[in-house]
Scaffold this motif. Sequence first.
Motif, PDB file in Angstrom:
ATOM      1  N   VAL A 184      58.416  33.702  12.929  1.00 38.23           N
ATOM      2  CA  VAL A 184      59.863  33.933  13.038  1.00 38.23           C
ATOM      3  C   VAL A 184      60.236  34.081  14.510  1.00 38.23           C
ATOM      4  N   ILE A 185      61.286  33.397  14.912  1.00 40.83           N
ATOM      5  CA  ILE A 185      61.755  33.439  16.297  1.00 40.83           C
ATOM      6  C   ILE A 185      62.821  34.532  16.417  1.00 40.83           C
ATOM      7  N   PRO A 186      62.595  35.547  17.257  1.00 42.06           N
ATOM      8  CA  PRO A 186      63.611  36.609  17.401  1.00 42.06           C
ATOM      9  C   PRO A 186      64.952  36.027  17.837  1.00 42.06           C
ATOM     10  N   GLN A 187      66.016  36.462  17.171  1.00 41.51           N
ATOM     11  CA  GLN A 187      67.336  35.887  17.465  1.00 41.51           C
ATOM     12  C   GLN A 187      67.802  36.195  18.887  1.00 41.51           C
ATOM     13  N   ASP A 188      67.356  37.335  19.415  1.00 42.67           N
ATOM     14  CA  ASP A 188      67.793  37.665  20.767  1.00 42.67           C
ATOM     15  C   ASP A 188      67.092  36.818  21.823  1.00 42.67           C
ATOM     16  N   ARG A 189      66.060  36.072  21.408  1.00 44.92           N
ATOM     17  CA  ARG A 189      65.369  35.191  22.353  1.00 44.92           C
ATOM     18  C   ARG A 189      65.977  33.792  22.401  1.00 44.92           C
ATOM     19  N   VAL A 190      66.832  33.491  21.430  1.00 41.65           N
ATOM     20  CA  VAL A 190      67.405  32.147  21.351  1.00 41.65           C
ATOM     21  C   VAL A 190      68.619  32.055  22.253  1.00 41.65           C
ATOM     22  N   ARG A 191      68.549  31.205  23.258  1.00 38.72           N
ATOM     23  CA  ARG A 191      69.656  31.003  24.192  1.00 38.72           C
ATOM     24  C   ARG A 191      70.541  29.849  23.713  1.00 38.72           C
ATOM     25  N   PRO A 192      71.817  29.914  24.002  1.00 37.73           N
ATOM     26  CA  PRO A 192      72.661  28.741  23.724  1.00 37.73           C
ATOM     27  C   PRO A 192      72.202  27.570  24.597  1.00 37.73           C
ATOM     28  N   GLY A 193      72.079  26.400  23.998  1.00 34.36           N
ATOM     29  CA  GLY A 193      71.617  25.243  24.755  1.00 34.36           C
ATOM     30  C   GLY A 193      70.110  25.109  24.699  1.00 34.36           C
ATOM     31  N   PRO A 194      69.500  24.561  25.777  1.00 36.94           N
ATOM     32  CA  PRO A 194      68.062  24.276  25.765  1.00 36.94           C
ATOM     33  C   PRO A 194      67.209  25.543  25.777  1.00 36.94           C
ATOM     34  N   ASN A 195      66.119  25.497  24.984  1.00 31.66           N
ATOM     35  CA  ASN A 195      65.114  26.552  24.949  1.00 31.66           C
ATOM     36  C   ASN A 195      63.737  25.874  25.047  1.00 31.66           C
ATOM     37  N   ARG A 196      62.905  26.401  25.928  1.00 36.66           N
ATOM     38  CA  ARG A 196      61.573  25.813  26.092  1.00 36.66           C
ATOM     39  C   ARG A 196      60.601  26.479  25.108  1.00 36.66           C
ATOM     40  N   VAL A 197      59.879  25.638  24.356  1.00 37.38           N
ATOM     41  CA  VAL A 197      58.901  26.108  23.370  1.00 37.38           C
ATOM     42  C   VAL A 197      57.522  25.607  23.797  1.00 37.38           C
ATOM     43  N   GLU A 198      56.555  26.508  23.784  1.00 39.66           N
ATOM     44  CA  GLU A 198      55.190  26.142  24.157  1.00 39.66           C
ATOM     45  C   GLU A 198      54.235  26.622  23.062  1.00 39.66           C
ATOM     46  N   VAL A 199      53.395  25.717  22.607  1.00 41.25           N
ATOM     47  CA  VAL A 199      52.398  26.035  21.575  1.00 41.25           C
ATOM     48  C   VAL A 199      51.025  25.656  22.113  1.00 41.25           C
ATOM     49  N   ARG A 200      50.137  26.647  22.184  1.00 40.07           N
ATOM     50  CA  ARG A 200      48.760  26.409  22.619  1.00 40.07           C
ATOM     51  C   ARG A 200      47.855  26.427  21.389  1.00 40.07           C
ATOM     52  N   LEU A 201      46.990  25.422  21.291  1.00 39.44           N
ATOM     53  CA  LEU A 201      46.145  25.238  20.111  1.00 39.44           C
ATOM     54  C   LEU A 201      44.686  25.067  20.518  1.00 39.44           C
ATOM     55  N   SER A 202      43.793  25.592  19.695  1.00 37.23           N
ATOM     56  CA  SER A 202      42.353  25.346  19.864  1.00 37.23           C
ATOM     57  C   SER A 202      41.725  25.215  18.483  1.00 37.23           C
ATOM     58  N   ALA A 203      40.706  24.361  18.392  1.00 40.45           N
ATOM     59  CA  ALA A 203      40.068  24.083  17.091  1.00 40.45           C
ATOM     60  C   ALA A 203      38.564  23.930  17.296  1.00 40.45           C
ATOM     61  N   HIS A 204      37.887  25.049  17.485  1.00 42.69           N
ATOM     62  CA  HIS A 204      36.442  25.016  17.747  1.00 42.69           C
ATOM     63  C   HIS A 204      35.605  25.325  16.515  1.00 42.69           C
ATOM     64  N   HIS A 205      36.244  25.674  15.396  1.00 40.60           N
ATOM     65  CA  HIS A 205      35.497  26.050  14.207  1.00 40.60           C
ATOM     66  C   HIS A 205      35.509  24.976  13.124  1.00 40.60           C
ATOM     67  N   LEU A 206      35.858  23.732  13.489  1.00 39.74           N
ATOM     68  CA  LEU A 206      35.802  22.646  12.529  1.00 39.74           C
ATOM     69  C   LEU A 206      34.351  22.205  12.363  1.00 39.74           C
ATOM     70  N   TRP A 207      33.872  22.110  11.131  1.00 42.17           N
ATOM     71  CA  TRP A 207      32.486  21.732  10.881  1.00 42.17           C
ATOM     72  C   TRP A 207      32.364  20.275  10.415  1.00 42.17           C
ATOM     73  N   ALA A 208      33.503  19.569  10.351  1.00 41.98           N
ATOM     74  CA  ALA A 208      33.512  18.143  10.007  1.00 41.98           C
ATOM     75  C   ALA A 208      34.691  17.500  10.729  1.00 41.98           C
ATOM     76  N   PRO A 209      34.606  16.193  11.005  1.00 44.89           N
ATOM     77  CA  PRO A 209      35.720  15.524  11.709  1.00 44.89           C
ATOM     78  C   PRO A 209      37.003  15.572  10.888  1.00 44.89           C
ATOM     79  N   VAL A 210      38.124  15.759  11.587  1.00 46.88           N
ATOM     80  CA  VAL A 210      39.441  15.771  10.957  1.00 46.88           C
ATOM     81  C   VAL A 210      40.317  14.768  11.694  1.00 46.88           C
ATOM     82  N   ARG A 211      40.792  13.772  10.962  1.00 46.90           N
ATOM     83  CA  ARG A 211      41.592  12.709  11.588  1.00 46.90           C
ATOM     84  C   ARG A 211      42.986  13.203  11.950  1.00 46.90           C
ATOM     85  N   ARG A 212      43.508  14.142  11.169  1.00 46.81           N
ATOM     86  CA  ARG A 212      44.873  14.629  11.381  1.00 46.81           C
ATOM     87  C   ARG A 212      44.860  16.159  11.420  1.00 46.81           C
TER      88      ARG A 212
END
Length: 483
Positions: A126-154
Amino acid sequence: MGVGERSRLIVLVLAVAGLVALCGPQIAAMLSPAPARTPTQVWSLCPAPDLCRPVDVSNLALDAPINTLTTTFVAGPDDHAAPLALHIAATASAEIRWNGALIGTNGQVGADRAQETPGRFSALVVIPQDRVRPGPNRVEVRLSAHHLWAPVRRPIHDLSIGPYSDPLHGTLRHYLPTLLLTGLLALAFLGAAGLWLARRPPGSATLTLLTGAVLAQAVAEASKLALTYSYPWQLARLAAVAGMAAVAALALGRLAQVFVPERRLRWGLTAALVFALLIALLGPPWWDAKALWSYRAGCAAALIAVTLGALSTVRYAQTAQAVCVLALALSWSPDFLDISYYLLFLTLFGGLAAYAVLRSRAAAVRPSPEPPPGRNETLSIPDGTSRRLIRAEDLLHVRAADDYSLVTLTDGREVLSTANLSTLTQLASAHLVRIHRSHAVNPAWISAVHRSGRSGPTVELKDGVRLPIGRAYRAALDDERIA
C-alpha cells in the motif's frame, strides 16, 4: 458404402480431427503475428543511476545480483481520493521506494543467497497517501532472486500500480472452483481405490493412480488459497502441478490401452508416451506449458489406442475417440488448467462410476442360463500369488483388460485374473475359444453366430450378450462349432 466401410471412415475422420485439435491451434498461432502488447506501466532497468533503458518486465531475466527497476507514476486528482497499491507477483524478493522513501519490502533483497531472505510470490504494498504528489512520482523497485532452484523463463508475472483491492478477493474468485472440485476428486479417488481393492470393474491400479494424480494436482493448484509461501515454494508448486499432470497423462494413456489387446503394441505405445512426456516436461520454458503438453500427450496416446480399438471394432471405441478429440480441443481454452481440466476428469470418473453401478445392477438382476450338460471340471484361475477355483460350467466369457483378464461368470459376477488373455485361453483350452484379440468365450454358451450386422460379425451368448468376431479367429470358431 457398406456398414464396415462407413464405420472405418468415421474412425478416420475422428483421428484426423484429433490431430487437428492437437496441433492446429499451435500451428495457427505460429503463422499469425502476435498481437502487440500495451504495457500498463513503462518500466526501465537501471544497472547504474545514470544508465536506464526501457524493458518489458514480463520478459525480463533477473540475472543481476540486484535488479533495479524504475518508473514514473503520474498522479491525477482521483489518485488522492482512494489509496494506491503496487502489486508484485514475482519469483523474487523486493524492496519498494516511492519518491526516494522506503514504503515496503517483500522479503529482504540481497546481493547473494546468504544476504537475501525470500519474499512471497505475490505481495501488495500500500502506498501512503501522504507520499503521493500531484503529477510525476518516481517509483523504484529493487529485486533479487538467488533462491531459485530451477530456471524460470518469466520471473515477473505482474508489476503494476493501481487502486488498492483486496488481494484475497481475486485469488479466491480464481481458485475457489478448483477448491470445490477437489472434494469431488477426493471422492473419485476413494471410489477408484475401493473398486481396485475389491477387484470390481472398472477398478484397477491405473485408474487409482489417475484419480490420485489429478487429486494431488488440484490440491497443489488450490493451495494458494490456504498457504502464504515464499517464491521458491511457488516454483515447487508449479513443478508439482506439471509433474502430476505428467503422471495423470501416463495413467490416462495406459488406461486407454484396454482397447488394444496386443501386448507388444501396448508397450510400444507406452514407450512412445513416456518419450513424449519427457519432451513435454523438458522442452517448453513455461511451467503451465509443461503441464498442458503433458496432458495433450496423454490424450493423444489415448486417441491412438482407441483408434486402433475402433479399427478392430472394439465396443465403445468410437465413443472414446470422440471424447479424446473433445478433450484435446478444450485444452486450448483460456485458463484450461484451472477449472476445465478437473471438470473433464470428473466427467470421466463419473462415467466410469455409472458404468460400475450399471454392471453391478445387471449382475444382480441377470438370470442365469441353464447350465449345459457335462464339463463339470474345476478351473484354477491365477490371481496374483493365489489362485481362484471356478467351475468350468460357470465360465461364460473372458475379456482382455490391459495385462490382466476379466472373467465373466454365468451369474454375472466378474473375476479379475492376473493372467493375460492368451495365457488364460491356453490354460483353459478345453473350455475357451478365442473369437477376437480382446475376447474368448465358452463355446457351450454360444447361442448364435451372426455373420453380418451393424457392428460386423458377432457371437451371441445365451444370456443375450454379443461379442465381436475378429477376422483371424473366424476359422477357429467354425471348427469349434462343427466339433
